[in-house]
Design an enzyme around this catalytic site. Structure first.
Site, PDB file in Angstrom:
ATOM      1  N   ASN A   6       0.865  -1.178   0.000  1.00  9.43           N
ATOM      2  CA  ASN A   6       0.000   0.000   0.000  1.00  9.43           C
ATOM      3  C   ASN A   6       0.902   1.227   0.000  1.00  9.43           C
ATOM      4  O   ASN A   6       1.538   1.534   1.012  1.00  9.43           O
ATOM      5  CB  ASN A   6      -0.889  -0.024   1.255  1.00  9.43           C
ATOM      6  CG  ASN A   6      -1.698   1.247   1.406  1.00  9.43           C
ATOM      7  OD1 ASN A   6      -1.832   2.033   0.453  1.00  9.43           O
ATOM      8  ND2 ASN A   6      -2.257   1.465   2.596  1.00  9.43           N
ATOM      9  N   LYS A   8       0.007   4.266  -0.108  1.00 14.84           N
ATOM     10  CA  LYS A   8      -0.643   5.422   0.538  1.00 14.84           C
ATOM     11  C   LYS A   8      -0.459   6.671  -0.346  1.00 14.84           C
ATOM     12  O   LYS A   8      -0.400   6.538  -1.563  1.00 14.84           O
ATOM     13  CB  LYS A   8      -0.092   5.643   1.944  1.00 14.84           C
ATOM     14  CG  LYS A   8      -0.077   4.354   2.772  1.00 14.84           C
ATOM     15  CD  LYS A   8       0.172   4.598   4.215  1.00 14.84           C
ATOM     16  CE  LYS A   8       0.351   3.262   4.927  1.00 14.84           C
ATOM     17  NZ  LYS A   8       0.099   3.352   6.342  1.00 14.84           N
ATOM     18  N   HIS A  88      -9.590   0.859   4.524  1.00 15.57           N
ATOM     19  CA  HIS A  88      -8.306   0.943   5.237  1.00 15.57           C
ATOM     20  C   HIS A  88      -8.528   1.800   6.493  1.00 15.57           C
ATOM     21  O   HIS A  88      -9.318   2.745   6.479  1.00 15.57           O
ATOM     22  CB  HIS A  88      -7.260   1.596   4.334  1.00 15.57           C
ATOM     23  CG  HIS A  88      -5.889   1.543   4.923  1.00 15.57           C
ATOM     24  ND1 HIS A  88      -5.458   2.455   5.866  1.00 15.57           N
ATOM     25  CD2 HIS A  88      -4.872   0.671   4.742  1.00 15.57           C
ATOM     26  CE1 HIS A  88      -4.222   2.137   6.225  1.00 15.57           C
ATOM     27  NE2 HIS A  88      -3.842   1.061   5.558  1.00 15.57           N
ATOM     28  N   GLU A  90      -6.954   4.119   7.765  1.00 14.07           N
ATOM     29  CA  GLU A  90      -6.766   5.569   7.595  1.00 14.07           C
ATOM     30  C   GLU A  90      -8.002   6.202   6.954  1.00 14.07           C
ATOM     31  O   GLU A  90      -8.319   7.361   7.206  1.00 14.07           O
ATOM     32  CB  GLU A  90      -5.487   5.844   6.782  1.00 14.07           C
ATOM     33  CG  GLU A  90      -4.262   5.580   7.646  1.00 14.07           C
ATOM     34  CD  GLU A  90      -3.014   5.169   6.887  1.00 14.07           C
ATOM     35  OE1 GLU A  90      -2.943   5.340   5.661  1.00 14.07           O
ATOM     36  OE2 GLU A  90      -2.090   4.652   7.564  1.00 14.07           O
ATOM     37  N   GLU A 158      -5.556  -5.589  10.116  1.00 11.78           N
ATOM     38  CA  GLU A 158      -4.554  -4.571  10.395  1.00 11.78           C
ATOM     39  C   GLU A 158      -4.898  -3.876  11.705  1.00 11.78           C
ATOM     40  O   GLU A 158      -5.674  -2.906  11.714  1.00 11.78           O
ATOM     41  CB  GLU A 158      -4.544  -3.534   9.272  1.00 11.78           C
ATOM     42  CG  GLU A 158      -4.208  -4.111   7.921  1.00 11.78           C
ATOM     43  CD  GLU A 158      -3.603  -3.054   7.015  1.00 11.78           C
ATOM     44  OE1 GLU A 158      -2.438  -3.204   6.660  1.00 11.78           O
ATOM     45  OE2 GLU A 158      -4.286  -2.071   6.710  1.00 11.78           O
ATOM     46  N   GLY A 164       2.140   1.638  10.940  1.00 16.19           N
ATOM     47  CA  GLY A 164       3.104   2.744  10.877  1.00 16.19           C
ATOM     48  C   GLY A 164       3.741   3.080  12.207  1.00 16.19           C
ATOM     49  O   GLY A 164       4.356   4.136  12.348  1.00 16.19           O
ATOM     50  N   SER A 200       3.152  -2.658  10.463  1.00 17.53           N
ATOM     51  CA  SER A 200       4.592  -2.662  10.759  1.00 17.53           C
ATOM     52  C   SER A 200       5.288  -3.961  10.372  1.00 17.53           C
ATOM     53  O   SER A 200       6.142  -4.463  11.106  1.00 17.53           O
ATOM     54  CB  SER A 200       4.829  -2.319  12.231  1.00 17.53           C
ATOM     55  OG  SER A 200       4.410  -0.992  12.479  1.00 17.53           O
TER      56      SER A 200
HETATM   57  C1  PEP Z   1      -0.888  -0.183   5.881  1.00 13.64           C
HETATM   58  O1  PEP Z   1      -0.949   1.003   5.617  1.00 13.64           O
HETATM   59  O2  PEP Z   1      -1.753  -0.948   5.422  1.00 13.64           O
HETATM   60  C2  PEP Z   1       0.210  -0.662   6.726  1.00 13.64           C
HETATM   61  C3  PEP Z   1       0.183  -1.895   7.135  1.00 13.64           C
HETATM   62  O3  PEP Z   1       1.203   0.242   7.027  1.00 13.64           O
HETATM   63  P1  PEP Z   1       2.616  -0.075   7.740  1.00 13.64           P
HETATM   64  O4  PEP Z   1       3.189  -1.316   7.089  1.00 13.64           O
HETATM   65  O5  PEP Z   1       3.443   1.145   7.453  1.00 13.64           O
HETATM   66  O6  PEP Z   1       2.349  -0.287   9.188  1.00 13.64           O
END
Ligand code: PEP
Length: 240
Positions: A6, A8, A88, A90, A158, A164, A200
């Site tokens: 992703n 973003k 997602h 976010e 997630e 993040g 992460s």
């Molecule tokens: C994501 O945005 O779906 C995600 C898992 O981000 P990160 O790997 O940066 O935690």
């Protein structure tokens, strides 16, 4: 194993072209998915194609109309998108995505033949209050309630507190939460739905995560932004 990236709100068209020209796909033959910014979907036909799917990070549910700033399923399909992320965290956290609007988006995308990576996850407060399973079940049942054909459905677990932040869930947490999610999905669709882990994921934890039972792949944000790191994640995550 599915390795989904992703991006973003990162990378201009120029940077996307650079990324893929620097990506060494030799010896990489897993299923790979890249969720690109909308502005780069028109590049899809110039990007590498072997076993690689490209998609968007969101898509609207209406076919067309007065939805300023939104993008329809037909618009992304015209550019060659194979899938979309939906819901997602976010989008839920910063842009008012609800279980109800996510349900409409997932239905519109799947009905059109797109694949969907539908994201669920509890936040820190819900986790501390021991409400993880309640929240996940609600997100799955409400968000996927309109789905008749689950063939193109992938779910990503997630945990919001892990995205993040550098803090990934532990192997035990991932295993038991994925088993719970798979159970809910099986009761809804009577078939095994792939479940990815996201939050992460990095070079250090990828192999352990990919070897956890009930983990069918990963969704990677930050670490996917470097082509060398993404390649290493795929190679390391594919090792038994
Ligand atoms: C994501 O945005 O779906 C995600 C898992 O981000 P990160 O790997 O940066 O935690």
């Amino acid at each position: 194993m599915i390795f989904a990236a992703n991006f973003k709100m990162n990378k201009t068209q120029k940077e996307i072209l650079e990324y893929f020209s620097n990506f060494n796909f030799d010896g990489v033959n897993s299923n790979i998915m890249f969720a690109l910014p909308y502005t780069s979907l028109s590049l899809i036909n110039k990007l590498p194609q072997n076993n690689i799917l490209y998609g968007s990070q969101n898509v609207h549910f209406a076919k067309k109309g007065a939805f300023t700033g939104e993008i329809s399923v037909e618009m992304i399909k015209e550019l060659g998108a194979d899938f979309s992320l939906i819901a997602h965290s976010e989008r839920r956290q910063f842009f008012g995505e609800t279980d109800e609007s996510a349900a409409l988006r997932a239905q519109a995308a799947l009905d059109s033949g797109l694949k969907v990576i539908f994201c669920v996850g509890e936040n820190h407060r819900q986790r501390r209050a021991n409400r993880t399973k309640f929240v996940l079940k609600r997100q799955l049942i409400k968000g996927l309630k309109n789905i008749n054909n689950s063939q193109n459905l992938i779910v990503a677990y997630e945990p919001v507190w892990a995205i993040g932040t550098g803090k990934s869930a532990t192997a035990t947490e991932i295993q038991s939460t994925h088993a719970f999610i798979k159970g809910v999905l099986f009761s809804m669709f009577k078939t095994d739905i792939p479940v990815l882990y996201g939050g992460s994921v990095n070079i250090k934890n990828i192999n352990d995560i990919c070897n956890i039972k009930n983990v069918d792949g990963v969704l990677v944000g930050g670490a996917s932004l470097s082509p060398d790191t993404m390649r290493e994640l795929i190679i390391s995550g594919s090792k038994k």
